[in-house]
Enzyme design. Structure first.
Site, PDB file in Angstrom:
ATOM      1  CB  SER A   1      37.038  44.231  39.150  1.00 60.58           C
ATOM      2  OG  SER A   1      37.990  44.608  38.204  1.00 60.58           O
TER       3      SER A   1
ATOM      4  CE  LYS B   1      40.395  41.522  37.235  1.00 60.60           C
ATOM      5  NZ  LYS B   1      39.331  42.051  37.909  1.00 60.60           N
TER       6      LYS B   1
END
Length: 815
Positions: free
Chosen positions: A654, A697
């Site tokens: 990611s 996030k």
């Protein structure tokens, strides 16, 4: 392009549930969900088929994620089905009169097992009273006295005849308890030793001849008496049996009439009657009667006539549904217990104990996969029972050869059952691949989903399920605002704005905690504020590691920039999974470039602190650079990437987009905005691919920015395909509404590059070059400069290595 091109609107950041759209005021207005299963159409279809087919090979494995309420759902679903099924029979063990080590198993209609047990206890209790009474009666005494008198007369006649003959021949017959003896006599007295010595040889020989003849006749008399004794004993035994049969026969006839439709029981009664008559002496003596011995003798136990009711279904409604939580071998298959007697361990058929397989016979047995597999012998024995179609009660220690003592070999019981194992999908795959028997015996897979679509129908069923749970567990009714918050929480757990979690245990736990807070606040219903309080308190109990991480950032122990521009430095986002809590925090990613041949090197990989997926992302990043900028020149650089202040394993791809942007920033010497964090993986074509934990996030970077003060330019860049996964906290959504925070969604690395540099990324022109004054143009120029510099250096090295040519000579002078 302007940043607003990729900026998301507040309504894209969270799926809100309108309380008024639910169509009720409180859950008291709802009818509780009958099925107790929501959004599991695939699993329900498999269950209906698996439970409907009657075959020992078509057992069911229920696969699904943890905390999906699988066990409770299966128990409720199967119990409802079992309620309409016939009640299975009782199973009993009785003594095997032909082979005492092999108890006999009988099957009786439900409830008849305990009745038969009581009848047999009453029979023995009655016989222990009636039999002594009969044998103490005058009729029996006179009949036995007649037998004794006849036997005595006949024996005395034989003895008198022998005595007369002995007297006639001059001998005396001595009758004593030890037997019969014949002595020479004179005048009615035995001859002394002196008288015998005084006899001449002829008299002594005649005496010897007579003695021999008399002994022959005495032996014949003894034989006749013994035969008479045997006949007397048989007649006496026959008399006892006839007398006992008078009592036993009437009682047994009543039992035969009562159980006339049960052939196995009638055969058992026949054997019982024969055994009673054969051992009538045990019943002749009254219980507690005195004995001639100074110490008490053990009373007969009559254990052989008892009935061991192994499974009693007298109170069972429908088919049994058994959930075995501790699947040890004895708990599933039963055991033969032992008791101490005179310093030794003994056993009999009354000490046979049932297992859950016996109790569930004729119904359903539910087991958890992981506990079952921990008890390897239980799993193997379960498969053996299903293959053989019968339940055997065996001693595990004897079965594996640990002991060699002889144990009871109880008759197996026929098996008619449906076994349901509940476990993780990964366990199912392992068993399916590596266990040959598993595929033969568990042919039905009921796969529980972990998410369902957020449709009006599913929300309605979800609300009805909550209503039923409140009613069943005596919780306060839920207000529509509370239900709306539960729906949103289900979306948060699902990690998707258009789906709801099916790990309902998590939601229902929050409901119970919200009920506590509602009572604490003296509310009459559970409001949305109570649910919100429960969620916040649940997070607070588990987020200490997140709080400490934030302290490290606030104190400057972890270097994170949220303002300014820096070349080759970007804020990536890392997720921390702690089991009961998950959160994300920014991680500084830096890149450096130098002349060399190593290509792109990940420091974390070289230090063996990176996983395979992360390493793959770095290799894809390198491939992207070559495909874009090495079509007309080789890449002659050495670039390094690293997660700063990372001391554990780095895994996942990611951050590959952030690593690519940091590398391009160094090559183009274009500073990156530190007020923006970036997440997303990248393909070889530069596409920004989806990642996990996007909500965590965004919230993680927001908390860091909030601690340092929101300045209206901070935000997070996420993959465009992850927009549907956003279920941001209301505080973050409100900050976006007020323009204090931003969320952008991009589909290509060039878009993220423009957001973080504020410069156009640039497109490739028809001649293969890049648009001037763009980031990609600067990257291409930098790579070309590095290549030229490398070429010059290589050329210089080659000139140093090649030998100098000899000096030319003058053609005229030769010098």
């Amino acid at each position: 392009m302007s940043q607003s091109t990729w900026e998301l609107k507040p309504e894209n950041l969270r799926a809100v549930c309108d309380p008024d759209s639910l169509g009720f005021e409180t859950t008291l207005d709802l009818t509780p969900l009958k099925e107790k299963v929501v959004g599991q159409d695939r699993a329900v279809t498999a269950l209906e088929f698996g439970l409907g087919i009657k075959d020992l090979e078509y057992n069911i494995f229920v696969a699904g994620p943890p905390r999906a309420n699988k066990t409770e759902t299966i128990m409720a679903y199967v119990s409802e089905l079992a309620a309409g099924m016939p009640v299975p029979p009782d199973y009993i063990y009785v003594h095997n009169f032909k082979d005492g080590d092999r108890p006999q198993a009988l099957s009786l209609p439900a409830g008849q097992g305990r009745v038969l047990k009581a009848d047999m206890e009453d029979l023995i209790a009655t016989l222990r009273v009636r039999i002594p009474e009969v044998f103490e009666s005058e009729d029996y005494s006179s009949r036995r006295e007649s037998l004794v008198h006849g036997f005595t007369q006949e024996r005395n006649a034989i003895l008198q005849e022998l005595d007369a003959k002995a007297t006639e021949e001059g001998f005396i017959l001595n009758i004593s308890p030890t037997g019969l003896m014949i002595f020479p006599g004179r005048e009615g007295k035995p001859m002394s030793e002196e008288e015998l010595k005084a006899l001449n040889d002829e008299e002594r020989e005649a005496l010897r001849t007579k003695s021999s003849a008399l002994h022959t006749e005495m032996n014949e008399a003894i034989r006749r008496i013994r035969k008479m004794e045997k006949e007397f004993q048989e007649k006496e035994k026959k008399l006892d049996q006839d007398v006992a049969l008078y009592v036993v026969g009437h009682l047994m006839e009543e039992l035969r009439e009562k159980y006339k439709n049960l052939r196995q029981v009638l055969e058992y009664f026949k054997e019982v009657q024969e055994e009673i008559l054969k051992n009538i002496d045990e019943l002749k003596r009254r219980p507690g009667a005195p004995t001639p011995f100074p110490f008490p003798t053990p009373e007969p136990t009559f254990t052989q006539y008892q009935v061991n009711v192994l499974v009693d279904n007298s109170k069972t409604k429908g088919a049994p549904v058994i959930l075995e939580g501790n699947p040890t071998y004895p708990n599933i298959f039963g055991a033969v217990e032992r008791r101490a007697q005179f310093g030794a361990l003994v056993t009999d058929f009354t000490l046979i104990r049932p297992g859950s397989l016996h109790r569930a016979n004729g119904g359903f047995l539910i087991l958890e996969a992981l506990p079952l597999l921990r008890w390897y012998f239980s799993y193997e024995a379960l498969k053996r029972c299903l293959k053989d179609g019968e339940i055997k009660i065996e001693d595990l220690a004897e079965q594996i050869g640990l002991i060699s003592t002889r144990a009871l070999q109880a008759q197996p019981i026929s098996l008619d059952i449906k076994v349901i194992i509940i476990g993780d999908p990964y366990i199912y795959q392992l068993l399916y691949i590596y266990d040959e028997d598993f595929t033969k015996l568990f042919k039905i897979k009921a796969h529980f989903d972990w998410r369902m679509r957020r449709t009006d129908d599913h929300v309605e069923k979800f609300s009805a399920l909550v209503a039923g749970y409140c009613q069943e567990h005596k919780l306060m009714p839920v207000h529509k605002t509370g239900m709306a918050r539960l729906v949103e929480y289900a979306g948060e757990l699902a990690g998707h704005s258009k789906k709801l979690t099916l790990q309902l245990k998590e939601v229902l736990d929050v409901l119970k905690e919200a009920n506590f807070w509602a009572r604490s606040n003296t509310h009459e219903v559970i409001f949305g504020s109570d649910v919100e309080k429960a969620i916040r308190e649940k997070i607070y109990r588990s987020d200490l590691p997140e709080e400490k991480m934030q302290e490290f950032i606030d104190e400057g122990m972890l270097f994170i920039e949220t303002a300014g521009d820096v070349v080759g430095q970007v804020n990536g986002l890392s997720v921390y999974m702690l089991g009961d809590h998950a959160f994300a925090r920014p991680s500084r990613i830096t890149a450096t470039v130098s002349l060399g041949k190593e290509g792109v090197v990940a420091i974390d990989r070289e230090a063996q602190l990176a996983g395979n997926i992360h390493n793959k992302g770095v290799l894809i990043l390198s491939s992207y650079l070559r495909s874009r900028f090495a079509q007309d020149k080789p890449l002659t650089l050495s670039a390094s990437l690293t997660f700063e202040q990372s001391y554990g394993m780095v895994e996942g791809d990611s951050a590959s987009c952030a690593e690519l942007i940091a590398l391009l920033s160094v090559l183009a010497e274009a500073p990156l905005k530190q007020n923006i964090a970036l997440t997303g993986s990248v393909s070889q074509r530069g596409e920004v691919q989806p990642i996990g934990g996007v909500t965590w996030k965004v919230e993680g970077f927001y908390k860091v920015c909030k601690a340092r003060g929101l300045d209206g330019v901070q935000g997070v860049v996420i993959p465009k395909v992850n927009v549907q996964d956003l279920m941001l906290d209301r505080e973050v959504v409100d900050a976006v509404k007020e323009g204090k925070f931003h969320v952008w969604a991009v589909g290509h690395a060039d878009e993220a590059l423009e957001l973080l540099t504020g410069l156009p990324a640039g497109k490739r022109l028809e001649d293969g070059t890049w648009e001037p004054d763009t980031v990609n143009f600067k990257v291409d120029q930098k790579l070309r400069q590095i290549m030229e510099l490398a070429r010059e250096l290589m050329k210089g090295e080659e000139e140093k290595k090649s030998p100098s040519p000899p000096p030319a000579s003058c053609p005229e002078c030769g010098k």
